[in-house]
Each structure stands twice: as structure tokens, then as C-alpha cells.
Design a protein around this motif. Structure first.
Motif, short mmCIF file in Angstrom:
data_model
loop_
_atom_site.label_atom_id
_atom_site.label_comp_id
_atom_site.label_asym_id
_atom_site.label_seq_id
_atom_site.Cartn_x
_atom_site.Cartn_y
_atom_site.Cartn_z
N THR A 156 83.94 5.02 21.63
CA THR A 156 82.99 6.19 21.76
C THR A 156 83.40 6.82 23.07
O THR A 156 83.13 5.96 24.08
N PRO A 157 83.48 8.06 23.38
CA PRO A 157 83.58 8.41 24.65
C PRO A 157 82.33 8.49 25.67
O PRO A 157 81.31 8.64 25.01
N PHE A 158 82.58 8.17 26.79
CA PHE A 158 81.63 8.23 27.85
C PHE A 158 82.14 8.83 28.98
O PHE A 158 83.46 8.87 29.56
N THR A 159 81.02 9.51 29.94
CA THR A 159 81.62 10.24 31.26
C THR A 159 80.87 9.57 32.15
O THR A 159 79.38 9.02 32.12
N GLY A 174 85.05 7.56 33.86
CA GLY A 174 84.74 7.69 32.24
C GLY A 174 86.15 7.55 31.73
O GLY A 174 87.23 7.29 32.32
N ASN A 175 86.02 7.64 30.36
CA ASN A 175 87.62 7.25 29.42
C ASN A 175 87.82 8.55 28.86
O ASN A 175 88.55 8.46 27.75
N THR A 176 87.19 9.71 29.39
CA THR A 176 87.79 10.92 28.77
C THR A 176 88.29 11.69 30.06
O THR A 176 87.80 11.72 31.09
N ARG A 177 89.10 12.80 29.66
CA ARG A 177 89.42 13.73 30.88
C ARG A 177 88.40 14.52 31.37
O ARG A 177 87.40 14.99 30.52
#
Length: 438
Positions: A87-90, A117-120
Motif C-alpha cells: 500500500t502506498p504511503f506519503t 514515502g514510497n511513491t513519487r
């Protein structure tokens, strides 16, 4: 959690080892790691996943594999594959460096943004202050940062009104990091606006003005009385021609008188000629020319040695490298060259430093990264303050092996100097007219 079923199709009791493989292998734990299964029976292994909350756990599907190795027949090992969806997190961290900036006309803090986080991360940066007394220039104003990476936003804070006299004024401000669909993340800072002239200059000027007016009053009040006789002498001179001029004089009668002295003076010229012939060759030619003797006695021009100090002039813009107000941590810029400017004057020292206004040229924080500020700082003997003017006219930072560069070939006054790999471009070439060590 994932359940893995293992069936023994052989005719002997076998032990099966379960080994996770692939990038997520560090996050997978098999319970149990080894399983004994009787012939014709089925055993179950639970796979538990524990991805970390960090940029290493990339959002989305992550393929993984589990290798099943039978002890009795290891050559019959097999691999079962699957996908782990994370799941993405910021998570964002922003910091203003330095938090307090000082200046008379502008300040140049830098906003450091880390994507944890793990997203751009896509965001924009704006500036504001409660009193609406400051203006902001932000470059770049929009960001795209990959997971686990950082970006630097260069800002310029300038007062809308220049303070010419008076004490310094403290003006709080904030830079806002805005992401789509979220509240802005404020990063607070302080700009200390200094007056162009210290407060004591106005008092000193008023005192000097009062002193000058007092001296002027005393001079005119006690000065000597001057009496002129010009009018009387002019009147006497006007009467004298009337007494000396004979009444019967005429232009024709007076004409021969001025010619008599001319005839008396003519014999004197050849009398002087022999003396000139003794001193020089050519006789009448030398006397008539007059220029030959002047050329022989004219002193030859000497080539002046380079001055101890000098200026760095950019090939790209023709402007001078400047330390502006010379405060610790001030980034170097280019400005229109001004004769005698202290901020544009540099001295090459024997210890490998270039100094201006008693401060040393410095690579900010001693970093080797591209786009690092070139600034002026207190001299401390660190490798970040070692520079060499290369024979190819690079200004080289010895510690990183990179060059002093005017970012993006900008040519306006105030364009900043940064660290960049040497590439031979004109915005990295300089002319230095000072004396170099050795």
C-alpha cells in the motif's frame, strides 16, 4: 500472510526446506522453515510478510518467489511465485537552510525537501509573510521527487522597501509545500533586514554638517577686510596714453619704429647656430625639426607586474564574481564590474584559498553534490576552501574536482555560483588579473 501447501508424492518420509527468494525475501518469514511430510500426506507452511515503512518498500505489486527444496531429492527443487502488493504511503520532511537569513537587499535561504514515502512526490512551493513586506523568488517552483530522494529549492527573499537608515528589522516568513489534495506544509524562517547605512551614520552626518556651518559663520564673521585698487589703477592707465601720444602722430609715421628692433635681432640668430652644431649633428635640420631630440630622451614604458589582488571576470557574461556584503554563508553571485568594489576583489593566498573581505571562498557544507552553493565563509583551513585557478581558466574546487559554474548560463546581476562538473562551457571560464602563488 500466505499459506503454502506441500504434498509428498514420494514413497519415503521427506523434509522440505522453504527458502524465500527475490527482492522482498528480507520481508518474508516462513513458519516453519523446514517441514517433514509423510508419503501421500500434505503439510502447510505460513508465509508472513513484514515490509518496512520506508522508500525501499515500493508501492504496488512486488514479485517474490519461494523455493521448495526436498532433502532426499534436492535436484527436484521447485519455485513457487507470487505478487506482494504494498500500500502506498506519503511522508515528507522539509527544512529551511539556514532558518535565519540576513541581508540589506535580499536573502537566499534554501529549502531541502526529502521524500520519505514510497511513491513519487509532486508538490509546489510558494512563499509568504504575515506583514506582506517581502517578495519571494522560488526556483524551481514545482517538484517531482522519487521515493528516497531529496531536492533543493533555491529561494530569494527580498524586502519590498529598502531600509536606508535605522536599526535592523526582523521579518518572519514561511515557505509552503503544497501537495494535491492535502493541507500545505509550512516551513517557517526569519529574514533580518539590515539598513544600508548604520543608525550612527545619520547622527555623524548631522554633526559634521553643523560643524561645517559653524566654521563658515566664524570665517565670514572674523575674516580679513580686502580692499581693491583695481578701479584706481584702471583710471590711471586710461589717462596715461593721452599724455604720451603726440597730437601730430599718424599711422604712416609710426610704422617704421617697430621694424627697427626686428632688424637688430636678425644678426643674433646665426650667432647661436654654431653652438647647436657642436651639440648635435644635422645643423639646421635638427634645429628646425625639434622632434628628434625629444624622442631620444623619452622614457621607455615599463610593463607593470600583476597586482596582488584581482577580479574574476566570467567569459559568458563579462561580469565579476562577487561576495556582495561579505557575510558568512553568503552565496557568490555575478555583478556588473565596478572598480574598487571590495566584494569583487579577490586575493590568492599561499594556503590555496581565495579571499575577499577577509573571508574565504567555500563549498557549502563541504559537499560534492552538483548544484551545491559556492559561498563566502569564515576561513577554517578545511578542504572545502581549497581552490585552484587552472591553466585552462577553470576555477577548480580541489576537494571535489568540480568547477565553479554560473547556473544555467544566467547573465543577470545576482545570478548564483554553484558547484558543477567541469565541461568547458563559457559559464565555467574566468579571467583573473591578480597574482597567483608560486
Amino acid at each position: 500472510m500466505v499459506r503454502l501447501r506441500i504434498r509428498n508424492t514420494g514413497d519415503v518420509v521427506d523434509e522440505y526446506r522453504v527458502v524465500p527468494v527475490g527482492d522482498p525475501a528480507l520481508w518474508v518469514r516462513a513458519e516453519p522453515a523446514a517441514l517433514k511430510v509423510y508419503p501421500g500426506q500434505t503439510g502447510t507452511v505460513e508465509l508472513r510478510f513484514s515490509p518496512p515503512r520506508s522508500p525501499d518498500a515500493t508501492a504496488g505489486p512486488n514479485p517474490y518467489g519461494v523455493q521448495i527444496v526436498p532433502t532426499e531429492h534436492p535436484e527436484a527443487a521447485t519455485v513457487v511465485e507470487g505478487n506482494l502488493t504494498i500500500t502506498p504511503f506519503t511522508e515528507v520532511r522539509a527544512e529551511l537552510v539556514p532558518p535565519v537569513t540576513k541581508g540589506r537587499f535580499r536573502g537566499r535561504p534554501v529549502l531541502a525537501v526529502d521524500n520519505l514515502g514510497n511513491t513519487r512526490l509532486t508538490a509546489s512551493v510558494t512563499g509568504g509573510d504575515p506583514s506582506d513586506q517581502l517578495g519571494f523568488d522560488v526556483h524551481p517552483s514545482s517538484l517531482q521527487i522519487e521515493p528516497g530522494r531529496a531536492a533543493w529549492v533555491k529561494t530569494s527573499v527580498r524586502p519590498k522597501e529598502v531600509s536606508w537608515f535605522g536599526r535592523k528589522e526582523i521579518r518572519p516568513f514561511a515557505l509552503a509545500l503544497q501537495r494535491s489534495g492535502t493541507e500545505p506544509l509550512p516551513v517557517e524562517g526569519t529574514y533580518v533586514q539590515r539598513s544600508v547605512f548604520p543608525h550612527w551614520v545619520l547622527a555623524g552626518f548631522a554633526l559634521l554638517l553643523a560643524l561645517g556651518m559653524t566654521l563658515a559663520i566664524l570665517w565670514f564673521a572674523r575674516g580679513p577686510q580686502v580692499k581693491t585698487l583695481a578701479t584706481e589703477k584702471a583710471a590711471a592707465a586710461g589717462e596715461q596714453p593721452q599724455e604720451l601720444a603726440p597730437p601730430s602722430a599718424s599711422p604712416s609715421a609710426s610704422a617704421p619704429e617697430p621694424s627697427a628692433p626686428a632688424e637688430d635681432e636678425k644678426p643674433k640668430k646665426p650667432a647661436d647656430a654654431p653652438e647647436k652644431e657642436k651639440d648635435s649633428e644635422g645643423g639646421e635640420d635638427d634645429a628646425g625639426g625639434g622632434g628628434g631630440g625629444g624622442e631620444e630622451t623619452a622614457p621607455a614604458k615599463e610593463n607593470k607586474a600583476p597586482s596582488v589582488t584581482g577580479t574574476f571576470v566570467s567569459d559568458d557574461s563579462g561580469k565579476c564574481l562577487s561576495s556582495t556584503d561579505g557575510l558568512d554563508g553568503t552565496q557568490l553571485v555575478i555583478e556588473t564590474c565596478r572598480k574598487g568594489s571590495a566584494g569583487q576583489t579577490w586575493k590568492a593566498e599561499n594556503d590555496g584559498t581565495f579571499r575577499s573581505q577577509g573571508m574565504c571562498m567555500d563549498v557549502a557544507w563541504g559537499k560534492h553534490d552538483d548544484f551545491t552553493d559556492i559561498q563566502i565563509a569564515n576561513c577554517n583551513g578545511q578542504p572545502a576552501q581549497q581552490f585552484r585557478f587552472h591553466e585552462d581558466r577553470y576555477l577548480l574546487a580541489v576537494d571535489s574536482g568540480k568547477c565553479v559554474d554560473i547556473f544555467d548560463h544566467q547573465k543577470a546581476d545576482g545570478s548564483t555560483a554553484v558547484l558543477w562538473p567541469c565541461n568547458g562551457a563559457t559559464n565555467q571560464l574566468w579571467k583573473y588579473n591578480g597574482r597567483l602563488p608560486g
